[in-house]
Design a protein around this motif. Structure first.
Motif, short mmCIF file in Angstrom:
data_model
loop_
_atom_site.label_atom_id
_atom_site.label_comp_id
_atom_site.label_asym_id
_atom_site.label_seq_id
_atom_site.Cartn_x
_atom_site.Cartn_y
_atom_site.Cartn_z
N GLY A 139 0.80 -1.21 0.00
CA GLY A 139 0.00 0.00 0.00
C GLY A 139 0.84 1.26 0.00
O GLY A 139 2.07 1.22 -0.16
N THR A 140 0.18 2.37 0.18
CA THR A 140 0.83 3.68 0.21
C THR A 140 1.55 3.87 1.55
O THR A 140 1.27 3.18 2.53
CB THR A 140 -0.21 4.79 0.01
OG1 THR A 140 -1.26 4.62 0.98
CG2 THR A 140 -0.78 4.75 -1.38
N PHE A 150 9.31 -2.50 3.78
CA PHE A 150 9.62 -3.61 2.89
C PHE A 150 11.06 -3.58 2.38
O PHE A 150 11.40 -4.33 1.46
CB PHE A 150 8.65 -3.62 1.70
CG PHE A 150 7.26 -4.05 2.06
CD1 PHE A 150 6.94 -5.39 2.21
CD2 PHE A 150 6.26 -3.12 2.28
CE1 PHE A 150 5.66 -5.80 2.54
CE2 PHE A 150 4.96 -3.51 2.61
CZ PHE A 150 4.67 -4.86 2.75
N GLY A 151 11.88 -2.71 2.97
CA GLY A 151 13.29 -2.74 2.63
C GLY A 151 13.89 -1.44 2.14
O GLY A 151 15.11 -1.35 1.95
N ASP A 152 13.05 -0.41 1.94
CA ASP A 152 13.59 0.85 1.44
C ASP A 152 13.48 1.97 2.48
O ASP A 152 13.67 3.15 2.14
CB ASP A 152 12.87 1.26 0.15
CG ASP A 152 11.38 1.51 0.36
OD1 ASP A 152 10.88 1.18 1.46
OD2 ASP A 152 10.73 2.02 -0.56
N GLY A 153 13.19 1.62 3.72
CA GLY A 153 13.14 2.60 4.79
C GLY A 153 11.81 3.34 4.91
O GLY A 153 11.68 4.24 5.74
N ILE A 154 10.81 2.99 4.09
CA ILE A 154 9.50 3.64 4.12
C ILE A 154 8.45 2.65 4.62
O ILE A 154 8.33 1.55 4.08
CB ILE A 154 9.10 4.15 2.72
CG1 ILE A 154 10.14 5.15 2.21
CG2 ILE A 154 7.71 4.79 2.74
CD1 ILE A 154 9.91 5.58 0.76
N LYS A 155 7.70 3.04 5.64
CA LYS A 155 6.64 2.18 6.13
C LYS A 155 5.39 2.34 5.26
O LYS A 155 4.97 3.46 4.98
CB LYS A 155 6.31 2.51 7.58
CG LYS A 155 7.38 2.06 8.57
CD LYS A 155 6.92 2.21 10.00
CE LYS A 155 7.96 1.63 10.96
NZ LYS A 155 7.49 1.72 12.36
N ARG A 156 4.86 1.20 4.84
CA ARG A 156 3.70 1.20 3.96
C ARG A 156 2.59 0.31 4.52
O ARG A 156 2.85 -0.59 5.32
CB ARG A 156 4.09 0.69 2.57
CG ARG A 156 5.04 1.59 1.80
CD ARG A 156 5.35 0.98 0.44
NE ARG A 156 6.02 1.90 -0.45
CZ ARG A 156 7.33 2.08 -0.49
NH1 ARG A 156 8.11 1.38 0.32
NH2 ARG A 156 7.88 2.95 -1.33
N HIS A 157 1.36 0.59 4.06
CA HIS A 157 0.25 -0.28 4.43
C HIS A 157 0.52 -1.69 3.90
O HIS A 157 0.72 -1.87 2.69
CB HIS A 157 -1.06 0.23 3.82
CG HIS A 157 -1.64 1.43 4.50
ND1 HIS A 157 -2.18 1.37 5.76
CD2 HIS A 157 -1.78 2.71 4.08
CE1 HIS A 157 -2.63 2.56 6.10
NE2 HIS A 157 -2.39 3.41 5.11
N PRO A 158 0.51 -2.70 4.77
CA PRO A 158 0.65 -4.09 4.29
C PRO A 158 -0.71 -4.59 3.79
O PRO A 158 -1.38 -5.40 4.44
CB PRO A 158 1.11 -4.84 5.54
CG PRO A 158 0.46 -4.09 6.67
CD PRO A 158 0.44 -2.64 6.25
#
Length: 256
Positions: A139-140, A150-158
């Protein structure tokens, strides 16, 4: 956790997609109502579902970025690489109905697919989640406690996990309906509820997915969801009317 999460050296998407098909088919053989349709006809319907789902999943994907699809129309790799669950469900429906016409089967078969689909989709989404960014099903960005890096340092909606949770709850509701003492249902009722529930969920959840939304702030999957919802709403109104008339005429609490 480092994404993608390989399990015994196997890519998670490949592993869990394979498990989804295998276990989903076993659940179908276990839960289908064997007295309702002979096994040889049931297998032909499964074949129709598989082919329809494969074609539908790719056809809806091609509309995610229509300009890119037009540009890449002659590149086979692009045409074969993407797929969507919503397209698979709607395409599978067309495939099943086509197979039924070919083998001459007039009764509804959708109810037998409900729980195999739920189990298979939940398993498949585990693979999507463990694949990470390359799967493009996240998600966003979000500050919610549920956010996953997911590995790029940004938390996203799972969104994959949201879908698993939704399917689990939907499965419980449908199981309670199926096992309820009152059999005030018509053939296909469970499948119609499943499709309405899942399509409505996807229509909403795709607002928090970073995919192109070129169709008046909607994306390709949401358009397919709206078409499916309209179809099933009118179908269920029609079936309900027929069901009520059947009760009045026969006194039966279960309509064929």
């Amino acid at each position: 956790m480092k994404f993608p999460v390989y399990i015994f050296g196997i890519h998670p998407h490949l592993l869990f997609e394979s498990l989804a098909y295998f276990i989903g088919f076993r659940v179908y053989l276990w839960t289908r109502r064997k007295e309702r349709i002979p096994v040889e006809k049931a297998l032909w319907i499964v074949v129709g579902a598989i082919f329809g789902a494969d074609i539908g999943s790719k056809a809806v994907y091609w509309f995610e970025n229509p300009l890119k699809t037009i540009y890449e129309w002659n590149r086979l790799t692009y045409l074969l690489e993407g797929k969507t669950i919503v397209g698979g469900l709607l395409g599978g429906l067309i495939g099943v109905e086509t197979a039924k016409k070919i083998i001459g089967w007039e009764h509804s078969t959708g109810d037998d697919f409900v729980f195999p689909l739920i189990v298979g989709m939940m398993i498949g989404r585990v693979g999507c989640f463990l694949t990470g960014l390359s799967d493009h099903t996240y998600g966003t960005p979000t500050n919610w406690i549920t956010g996953v890096d997911f590995g790029d340092g940004i938390k996203r909606h799972p969104t994959q996990l949201y879908e698993i949770a939704f399917l689990f709850l939907l499965g419980i509701v449908l199981l309670r309906i199926r096992t309820a003492p009152s059999k005030m249902l018509w053939e296909g009722y469970l499948f119609q509820l499943f499709m309405l529930g899942y399509l409505s969920f996807r229509l909403l959840i795709d607002f928090i997915k970073p995919t192109p939304h070129p169709y008046f702030y909607l994306n390709n999957i949401q358009l397919a969801c709206i078409a499916g919802i309209v179809y099933y709403v009118q179908l269920m109104f029609k079936k309900r009317h027929q069901f009520i008339n059947s009760i009045k005429e026969t006194g039966s609490l279960y309509a064929e």
